[in-house]
Design a protein around this motif. Structure first.
Motif, PDB file in Angstrom:
ATOM      1  N   ALA A 221       0.819  -1.212   0.000  1.00  0.00           N
ATOM      2  CA  ALA A 221       0.000   0.000   0.000  1.00  0.00           C
ATOM      3  C   ALA A 221       0.854   1.263   0.000  1.00  0.00           C
ATOM      4  CB  ALA A 221      -0.931  -0.007   1.211  1.00  0.00           C
ATOM      5  N   LEU A 222       2.097   1.138   0.473  1.00  0.00           N
ATOM      6  CA  LEU A 222       3.021   2.270   0.497  1.00  0.00           C
ATOM      7  C   LEU A 222       3.892   2.340  -0.748  1.00  0.00           C
ATOM      8  CD1 LEU A 222       4.205   2.020   4.222  1.00  0.00           C
ATOM      9  CD2 LEU A 222       2.413   3.500   3.270  1.00  0.00           C
ATOM     10  N   GLY A 223       3.753   1.346  -1.621  1.00  0.00           N
ATOM     11  CA  GLY A 223       4.556   1.320  -2.839  1.00  0.00           C
ATOM     12  C   GLY A 223       5.928   0.701  -2.659  1.00  0.00           C
ATOM     13  N   ALA A 224       6.120  -0.055  -1.570  1.00  0.00           N
ATOM     14  CA  ALA A 224       7.434  -0.637  -1.296  1.00  0.00           C
ATOM     15  C   ALA A 224       7.810  -1.656  -2.366  1.00  0.00           C
ATOM     16  CB  ALA A 224       7.446  -1.298   0.077  1.00  0.00           C
ATOM     17  N   GLY A 225       9.080  -1.646  -2.712  1.00  0.00           N
ATOM     18  CA  GLY A 225       9.622  -2.568  -3.687  1.00  0.00           C
ATOM     19  C   GLY A 225      11.109  -2.326  -3.817  1.00  0.00           C
ATOM     20  N   PRO A 226      11.770  -2.936  -4.776  1.00  0.00           N
ATOM     21  CA  PRO A 226      13.230  -2.817  -4.889  1.00  0.00           C
ATOM     22  C   PRO A 226      13.741  -1.394  -5.076  1.00  0.00           C
ATOM     23  CG  PRO A 226      12.436  -4.665  -6.191  1.00  0.00           C
ATOM     24  CD  PRO A 226      11.222  -3.910  -5.731  1.00  0.00           C
ATOM     25  N   ASP A 227      12.911  -0.489  -5.608  1.00  0.00           N
ATOM     26  CA  ASP A 227      13.382   0.879  -5.827  1.00  0.00           C
ATOM     27  C   ASP A 227      13.133   1.779  -4.611  1.00  0.00           C
ATOM     28  OD1 ASP A 227      14.600   2.824  -7.618  1.00  0.00           O
ATOM     29  OD2 ASP A 227      12.636   3.809  -7.628  1.00  0.00           O
ATOM     30  N   ALA A 228      12.374   1.301  -3.633  1.00  0.00           N
ATOM     31  CA  ALA A 228      12.073   2.113  -2.455  1.00  0.00           C
ATOM     32  C   ALA A 228      13.333   2.329  -1.611  1.00  0.00           C
ATOM     33  CB  ALA A 228      10.992   1.447  -1.616  1.00  0.00           C
ATOM     34  N   VAL A 229      13.364   3.431  -0.893  1.00  0.00           N
ATOM     35  CA  VAL A 229      14.436   3.738   0.046  1.00  0.00           C
ATOM     36  C   VAL A 229      13.831   3.824   1.443  1.00  0.00           C
ATOM     37  CG1 VAL A 229      16.170   5.435   0.758  1.00  0.00           C
ATOM     38  CG2 VAL A 229      15.803   4.964  -1.675  1.00  0.00           C
ATOM     39  N   VAL A 230      14.477   3.192   2.406  1.00  0.00           N
ATOM     40  CA  VAL A 230      13.992   3.178   3.779  1.00  0.00           C
ATOM     41  C   VAL A 230      15.029   3.842   4.678  1.00  0.00           C
ATOM     42  CG1 VAL A 230      13.103   1.751   5.663  1.00  0.00           C
ATOM     43  CG2 VAL A 230      12.780   1.014   3.290  1.00  0.00           C
ATOM     44  N   TYR A 231      14.556   4.666   5.605  1.00  0.00           N
ATOM     45  CA  TYR A 231      15.455   5.302   6.563  1.00  0.00           C
ATOM     46  C   TYR A 231      14.782   5.346   7.928  1.00  0.00           C
ATOM     47  CZ  TYR A 231      12.830   9.772   6.545  1.00  0.00           C
ATOM     48  OH  TYR A 231      11.872  10.735   6.694  1.00  0.00           O
ATOM     49  N   GLY A 251      10.652  -7.935  -2.535  1.00  0.00           N
ATOM     50  CA  GLY A 251      12.017  -7.679  -2.960  1.00  0.00           C
ATOM     51  C   GLY A 251      12.821  -6.993  -1.874  1.00  0.00           C
ATOM     52  N   ARG A 252      14.017  -6.594  -2.234  1.00  0.00           N
ATOM     53  CA  ARG A 252      14.933  -5.977  -1.286  1.00  0.00           C
ATOM     54  C   ARG A 252      15.019  -4.486  -1.571  1.00  0.00           C
ATOM     55  NH1 ARG A 252      20.169  -9.249  -0.754  1.00  0.00           N
ATOM     56  NH2 ARG A 252      18.759 -10.527   0.495  1.00  0.00           N
ATOM     57  N   ALA A 253      14.433  -3.687  -0.693  1.00  0.00           N
ATOM     58  CA  ALA A 253      14.505  -2.235  -0.827  1.00  0.00           C
ATOM     59  C   ALA A 253      15.869  -1.733  -0.372  1.00  0.00           C
ATOM     60  CB  ALA A 253      13.384  -1.583  -0.021  1.00  0.00           C
ATOM     61  N   ARG A 254      16.092  -0.434  -0.502  1.00  0.00           N
ATOM     62  CA  ARG A 254      17.410   0.151  -0.253  1.00  0.00           C
ATOM     63  C   ARG A 254      17.449   0.894   1.085  1.00  0.00           C
ATOM     64  NH1 ARG A 254      18.375   3.804  -5.196  1.00  0.00           N
ATOM     65  NH2 ARG A 254      16.113   4.120  -5.054  1.00  0.00           N
ATOM     66  N   LEU A 255      18.614   0.923   1.687  1.00  0.00           N
ATOM     67  CA  LEU A 255      18.817   1.550   2.995  1.00  0.00           C
ATOM     68  C   LEU A 255      19.561   2.868   2.850  1.00  0.00           C
ATOM     69  CD1 LEU A 255      18.960   1.544   6.146  1.00  0.00           C
ATOM     70  CD2 LEU A 255      21.078   0.208   5.917  1.00  0.00           C
ATOM     71  N   TYR A 256      18.990   3.936   3.405  1.00  0.00           N
ATOM     72  CA  TYR A 256      19.708   5.210   3.524  1.00  0.00           C
ATOM     73  C   TYR A 256      20.394   5.199   4.880  1.00  0.00           C
ATOM     74  CZ  TYR A 256      20.391  10.253   4.307  1.00  0.00           C
ATOM     75  OH  TYR A 256      20.925  11.487   4.615  1.00  0.00           O
ATOM     76  N   VAL A 257      21.679   4.909   4.883  1.00  0.00           N
ATOM     77  CA  VAL A 257      22.430   4.711   6.122  1.00  0.00           C
ATOM     78  C   VAL A 257      22.439   5.967   6.982  1.00  0.00           C
ATOM     79  CG1 VAL A 257      24.714   4.200   7.084  1.00  0.00           C
ATOM     80  CG2 VAL A 257      23.869   2.895   5.107  1.00  0.00           C
ATOM     81  N   GLY A 258      22.685   7.129   6.380  1.00  0.00           N
ATOM     82  CA  GLY A 258      22.764   8.356   7.155  1.00  0.00           C
ATOM     83  C   GLY A 258      21.470   8.715   7.851  1.00  0.00           C
ATOM     84  N   SER A 259      20.346   8.416   7.196  1.00  0.00           N
ATOM     85  CA  SER A 259      19.011   8.610   7.737  1.00  0.00           C
ATOM     86  C   SER A 259      18.797  10.039   8.248  1.00  0.00           C
ATOM     87  CB  SER A 259      18.715   7.548   8.794  1.00  0.00           C
ATOM     88  OG  SER A 259      18.435   6.299   8.183  1.00  0.00           O
ATOM     89  N   TRP A 260      17.788  10.219   9.088  1.00  0.00           N
ATOM     90  CA  TRP A 260      17.432  11.559   9.546  1.00  0.00           C
ATOM     91  C   TRP A 260      18.580  12.229  10.304  1.00  0.00           C
ATOM     92  CZ3 TRP A 260      14.442  15.262   8.306  1.00  0.00           C
ATOM     93  CH2 TRP A 260      14.189  16.315   9.184  1.00  0.00           C
ATOM     94  N   SER A 261      19.399  11.441  10.999  1.00  0.00           N
ATOM     95  CA  SER A 261      20.491  12.026  11.777  1.00  0.00           C
ATOM     96  C   SER A 261      21.509  12.729  10.893  1.00  0.00           C
ATOM     97  CB  SER A 261      21.177  10.961  12.644  1.00  0.00           C
ATOM     98  OG  SER A 261      21.709   9.917  11.856  1.00  0.00           O
ATOM     99  N   GLN A 262      21.679  12.272   9.663  1.00  0.00           N
ATOM    100  CA  GLN A 262      22.537  12.975   8.709  1.00  0.00           C
ATOM    101  C   GLN A 262      21.777  14.100   8.019  1.00  0.00           C
ATOM    102  OE1 GLN A 262      23.601  10.969   4.980  1.00  0.00           O
ATOM    103  NE2 GLN A 262      25.701  11.727   5.192  1.00  0.00           N
TER     104      GLN A 262
END
Length: 276
Positions: A221-231, A251-262
């Motif tokens: 419902a959120l559109g999650a998929g391999p192109d999504a980025v999660v933080y 599938g395997r979505a992508r991780l934004y390592v820096g996230s909100w703290s960066q």
């Protein structure tokens, strides 16, 4: 190998149900002294203590988020000293419900390791827990593998993704997403264009992961998929959502390592508050 369609969650309540030959990692955050005390108070028999901030993160530098990734060489060295070779399946758990262990599991899976999260954490294990310092792991040789840059977008790539209307998922609690409170970072809010999917809602009331069908309904419902980025706040609990998305078969979505703290420390970046 941990393929994109394999369930990253393993349900095992006894040692006999763990994958044969698995290296079992007891994951603790914080300093070594407190981690060792927690491990000594109770752990799965035969488990190895992994202190998160000594293995899968490095010290924060200017411009980083709070939990930047170590070099491939440092990671390989640390895991080798814990007895984690490339050929060994890994099962990781923590004393919560995967808050920290999911971080370890997702990163290992990104590198091609057969790694899974013990559903429900230590509380779900029905065998008597062991106490004391445990046994010293036997070190193994582990060659470094480079981090897959395409699965770990940097702050500029995330900004471009958001500006283009890409799916961006924030795993923090709703009140942090809305900017009503921020206990860890200097500024409250979220990245404009993000939607909120609190990682704690991946769990049932007993602290185990929801079934794949429930997770699929939630994240599709959120559109999650391999192109999504999660933080999240610092790239740790985002991995809980990433494993849930995998478990859902999306599938395997992508991780934004820096996230909100960066992101929030960079004055040039836009910020939003309120609901999505």
């Amino acid at each position: 190998m941990a393929g994109p369609n394999s369930d990253p969650i393993v349900s095992a309540t006894t040692a006999a149900q763990l994958p044969p030959g698995a290296v079992v990692l007891h994951v603790e955050a914080g300093d070594r002294q407190s981690a060792e005390a927690a491990f000594a108070a109770g752990h799965v028999e035969g488990a190895v203590l992994l202190v998160r901030d000594e293995v899968v993160t490095r010290p924060m530098r200017p411009g980083d988020g709070r939990h930047p990734l170590p070099s491939a060489e440092d990671l390989a060295d640390a895991l080798g000293r814990l007895g984690v070779g490339w050929d060994a399946p890994v099962v990781a758990y923590d004393r919560q419900h995967g808050d920290n262990a999911a971080h370890v599991v997702h990163l290992l899976r990104l590198l091609g390791q057969d790694a899974r999260l013990l559903d429900g954490g230590l509380a779900a294990f029905t065998d008597p827990v062991a106490t004391g310092p445990g046994t010293t792991p036997t070190a193994v040789a582990r060659e470094p593998r480079p981090w897959p840059a395409d699965m770990l977008p940097d702050i500029d790539a995330v900004a471009a993704h958001a500006a283009a209307g890409g799916v961006l998922i924030d795993a923090r609690a709703a009140e942090r997403f809305r900017g009503e409170t921020e206990p860890l970072d200097p500024i409250a809010g979220h990245i404009p264009g993000a939607v909120n999917a609190f990682y704690g809602d991946n769990l049932t009331p007993d602290g185990t992961f929801r079934d794949p069908e429930e997770l699929r309904a939630r994240f599709a419902a959120l559109g999650a998929g391999p192109d999504a980025v999660v933080y999240c706040g610092s790239g740790v609990t985002a991995c809980h959502d990433l494993l849930a998305i995998e478990r859902a078969g999306l599938g395997r979505a992508r991780l934004y390592v820096g996230s909100w703290s960066q992101w929030c420390r960079d004055a040039s970046r836009p910020r939003a508050t309120g609901p999505a």
